[in-house]
Design a protein around this motif. Structure first.
Motif, PDB file in Angstrom:
ATOM      1  N   ILE A  25      -7.095   6.606   5.333  1.00 14.44           N
ATOM      2  CA  ILE A  25      -6.032   7.301   4.595  1.00 14.44           C
ATOM      3  C   ILE A  25      -5.862   8.735   5.097  1.00 14.44           C
ATOM      4  O   ILE A  25      -5.169   9.526   4.482  1.00 14.44           O
ATOM      5  N   LEU A  43      -8.520   5.606  -2.781  1.00  8.91           N
ATOM      6  CA  LEU A  43      -7.719   5.284  -1.598  1.00  8.91           C
ATOM      7  C   LEU A  43      -6.233   5.420  -1.878  1.00  8.91           C
ATOM      8  O   LEU A  43      -5.409   5.087  -1.033  1.00  8.91           O
ATOM      9  N   ARG A  82      -4.836  -5.913  -7.436  1.00 10.17           N
ATOM     10  CA  ARG A  82      -5.410  -6.184  -6.119  1.00 10.17           C
ATOM     11  C   ARG A  82      -6.929  -6.175  -6.113  1.00 10.17           C
ATOM     12  O   ARG A  82      -7.546  -6.756  -5.225  1.00 10.17           O
ATOM     13  N   GLN A 123      -1.756  -1.307  -9.195  1.00  6.00           N
ATOM     14  CA  GLN A 123      -2.207  -1.861  -7.910  1.00  6.00           C
ATOM     15  C   GLN A 123      -3.696  -2.162  -7.967  1.00  6.00           C
ATOM     16  O   GLN A 123      -4.159  -3.198  -7.496  1.00  6.00           O
ATOM     17  N   LYS A 149      -1.778   0.210   2.737  1.00  4.94           N
ATOM     18  CA  LYS A 149      -0.894  -0.812   2.142  1.00  4.94           C
ATOM     19  C   LYS A 149      -0.429  -0.438   0.750  1.00  4.94           C
ATOM     20  O   LYS A 149       0.644  -0.862   0.326  1.00  4.94           O
ATOM     21  N   VAL A 150      -1.246   0.308   0.001  1.00  8.67           N
ATOM     22  CA  VAL A 150      -0.856   0.618  -1.384  1.00  8.67           C
ATOM     23  C   VAL A 150       0.034   1.855  -1.469  1.00  8.67           C
ATOM     24  O   VAL A 150       0.446   2.249  -2.547  1.00  8.67           O
ATOM     25  N   ARG A 151       0.344   2.446  -0.330  1.00  6.89           N
ATOM     26  CA  ARG A 151       1.222   3.613  -0.386  1.00  6.89           C
ATOM     27  C   ARG A 151       2.626   3.213  -0.827  1.00  6.89           C
ATOM     28  O   ARG A 151       3.067   2.104  -0.551  1.00  6.89           O
ATOM     29  N   PHE A 192      -6.347  -1.210   3.193  1.00  7.54           N
ATOM     30  CA  PHE A 192      -5.961  -1.126   1.774  1.00  7.54           C
ATOM     31  C   PHE A 192      -5.245   0.179   1.441  1.00  7.54           C
ATOM     32  O   PHE A 192      -4.171   0.185   0.850  1.00  7.54           O
ATOM     33  N   GLY A 193      -5.873   1.302   1.845  1.00  8.73           N
ATOM     34  CA  GLY A 193      -5.325   2.619   1.499  1.00  8.73           C
ATOM     35  C   GLY A 193      -3.916   2.839   2.021  1.00  8.73           C
ATOM     36  O   GLY A 193      -3.118   3.548   1.404  1.00  8.73           O
TER      37      GLY A 193
END
Lengths: 299, 345
Positions: B153, A196, A206, A202, B100-102, B97-98
């Protein structure tokens, strides 16, 4: 698709049988109560009774004497040293333990089973021996002792030695707790996070860390209890310098040997309370986060 | 996004899991990688995703060589066999999630992330379950969350590993139809792995049949079903019966009797005859396959009859309507309507 056999079953409950079957795994009543009796009396004799006695002895001469024991300069120093050692050893073992468990659970590499055995070593070796090893290594006559002395670094009979010995003895607690947990969880959650777009850090903070947090906390609790209570290894490297290199367990021994029973048991009661608090926190955690704990530890 | 797999070799401790595999996937296609366990289908999927590195060979996304790119850089949506939902996060958090982690530069604002996640939740028909945890969902619902999370994503390609493997038959059928709808709606290039031929035949635009680390056949479901190019594919896709035969004078012989089938191009010698049990016609005795009924069982709407032909130890199966009078007989003669021959050495 072909269904091999088609049969119609009556899905209604069958009528209750008139007599009560005992389940095949159920033993006769007397065996059950004998086993419970043995278990409970053994626990009472070996664990509960000594624990109660610690507090009885501590308060034998009254509360005043009990609390006076903690105002002693050396007692305060011992408590402080113990806290300091735990404050260094536990975080370090937290990092080592997570790293080792991660390596063992998530990677395949040559010599892995040897590493697992090595992690268990502090469990299987007498703490006195591990203390001796440090003396042999860092002591005045030791392997790198002369070099340390010429550089004015004190390890043996000083705080660093106590910290090292404590780290050694308590190393397995966190790693041992995490390895089966992380092996069980496998790597797909991490793979999912990476796919993802998450970075390695991270993913760790997480996904991996939340997955192991209760196991980790459990390991930290046990590690801390042992770090504060360790006697053998610390005794060898400490040198018993009062007010300087005495930890709580060493201090208790000294008081005891001086026939200061009230003082010895007073300090001992602190350690016993630490054990009780550890137990209570653990139980509360399991009760409060039982669902999540069960989710995290899927066995 | 077109995907091109070029001469890929993947070895796990010297044992080749994939052996010189090449494959082209066109943009917007729905492709099934189909094969028995150990055929290398999951390995191929993971190589496309970047979860494994090929020992040799290259993988292209469009014109771009993706072989050396990490899984993060490839921007693929991967749905894992056991879903791998993050159990410490709610459904909504899983899907977001995908995004937010960018890194900050490409990360949409918080409200936008939530809006997109809610839209996806709607797409997978799970509106209202956003605050649930994965443990509180059924298998089919988890599957949908996993798909929504992968779609969030905006992946260049969607990869699914045994997407329906852990579900019961009813849910599986429903989700199959639904996945097809989602695919048609979003237009993603989609590759999924399955060992269930029925699933592959029903769902995919094209099948890639794999066995022992190699691709056996690539084609539309109809092509693969109607003209399998190897005994393996014939046996693996759909029901099949096979019988050793001899070829002589352009005719097929079993136990010294001509069976009334012509050999076509297949050269003189021994061969294996393959046909579908349901694709036969009953004929009077004569130049046909005639056999003694050794077993017969009713399977739903058909009767499956096992025949022993010419004292041959290998039995063949044919399907009859369950109420066909021939089902009562002890001897049946038939001809396959369509068949294939594979010469044996």
């Amino acid at each position: 698709m072909y269904e091999e056999d088609i049969a119609v079953y009556d899905s209604r409950r069958p009528p209750e049988p008139a007599y009560q079957h005992t389940r095949p795994t159920t033993e006769p009543r007397w065996i059950k109560w004998t086993l419970i009796g043995i278990g409970v009396s053994f626990m009472a004799l070996v664990i509960v009774l000594p624990l109660v006695l610690v507090f009885v002895e501590a308060f034998r001469k009254g509360a005043e004497v009990y609390f006076k024991a903690f105002t002693d300069r050396n007692a305060i120093a011992a408590i402080q040293l113990t806290l300091l050692v735990a404050a260094i050893a536990v975080p370090l073992n937290l990092i080592f333990g997570v790293a080792a468990a991660w390596a063992i659970a998530k990677y395949r590499f040559w010599g892995k089973s040897f590493l697992v055995t090595l992690i268990d070593l502090p469990f299987s070796i007498s703490p006195v021996v591990s203390g001796m090893v440090y003396v042999l290594l860092f002591g005045a006559q030791g392997l790198i002792g002369p070099w340390l002395r010429s550089n004015d670094i004190e390890i043996i009979f000083a705080v660093p030695g106590i910290v090292l010995a404590t780290i050694f003895v308590t190393f397995p607690f966190i790693a041992r707790e995490l390895i089966p947990l992380m092996q069980d969880q496998g790597t797909t959650d991490e793979e999912a996070a990476l796919s993802l777009g998450a970075t390695g850090w991270q993913t760790f903070f997480r996904v991996t860390l939340p997955n192991i947090k209760w196991g980790l906390l459990y390991g930290v609790l046990l590690c801390n209890a042992r770090a504060m209570g360790e006697f053998g290894a610390v005794s060898v490297v400490s040198g018993h310098i009062r007010g300087k290199t005495d930890t709580m367990p060493l201090h208790i021994e000294i008081l005891y040997n001086e026939y200061n029973f009230a003082g010895a048991f007073a300090v001992a009661s602190l350690l016993a309370m630490l054990a009780l608090v550890t137990l209570i926190v653990k139980t509360v955690l399991e009760f409060r986060y039982g669902d999540e704990l069960a989710g995290t530890r899927s066995h | 996004m077109d995907i091109r797999v070029e001469n890929v070799l993947k070895e796990f401790s010297r044992y080749p899991a994939l052996d010189d595999v090449s494959l082209e996937i066109k943009s917007g296609e729905l492709i099934a990688l189909l094969g028995p366990s150990g055929s290398g289908k999951t390995t191929l999927l993971r190589l496309i995703a970047g979860l494994e590195r090929p020992t040799a060979g290259r993988i292209f996304f469009g014109d771009e060589d993706a072989s050396s790119k990490s899984v993060q850089q490839r921007n693929v949506g991967f749905v894992f066999q056991a879903y791998a939902l993050f159990r410490n996060m709610t459904v909504l958090e899983n899907i977001s999630f995908g995004l937010k982690v960018r890194p900050r530069a490409t990360r949409p604002p918080r409200a936008e992330i939530k809006k997109r996640a809610m839209e996806l939740l709607d797409l997978v028909q799970l509106s209202g379950l956003d605050a649930r945890y994965p443990q509180q969902l059924s298998g089919g619902q988890r599957q949908r969350v996993a798909l929504a999370r992968a779609l969030a994503i905006e992946p260049r390609v969607l990869l699914l590993d045994e997407p329906f493997g852990a579900l019961d038959a009813q849910v599986r059928k429903e989700l199959r139809k639904w996945l097809r709808e989602i695919h048609d709606k979003t237009g993603h290039t989609t590759v999924f792995v399955t060992h269930d031929q029925e699933e592959a035949l029903e769902l995919a635009d094209r099948l890639v049949v794999m066995s022992q680390g190699k691709i056996e056949q690539v084609g539309s479901p109809d092509t693969v079903y109607d003209t399998p190019n190897s005994p393996f594919v014939f046996g693996f896709i759909g029901e099949s019966s096979r019988l050793p035969v001899e070829i002589d004078n352009g005719e097929l012989w079993v136990g010294g009797r001509a069976i009334g089938l012509t050999s076509g191009e297949t050269p003189k010698g021994n061969a294996l005859l393959y046909f579908r049990p349901h694709d036969v016609e009953l004929v009077p005795e004569g130049a046909a396959l005639a056999g003694v009924v050794v077993a017969s069982r009713r399977v739903g709407g058909t009767r499956r009859v096992e025949l022993e032909i010419g004292g041959n130890p290998e039995r063949v199966e044919i399907d009859l309507p369950f109420d066909h009078p021939a089902g009562e007989k002890t001897r049946i003669a038939f001809k396959p309507k369509r068949w294939r021959l594979f010469p044996t050495a």
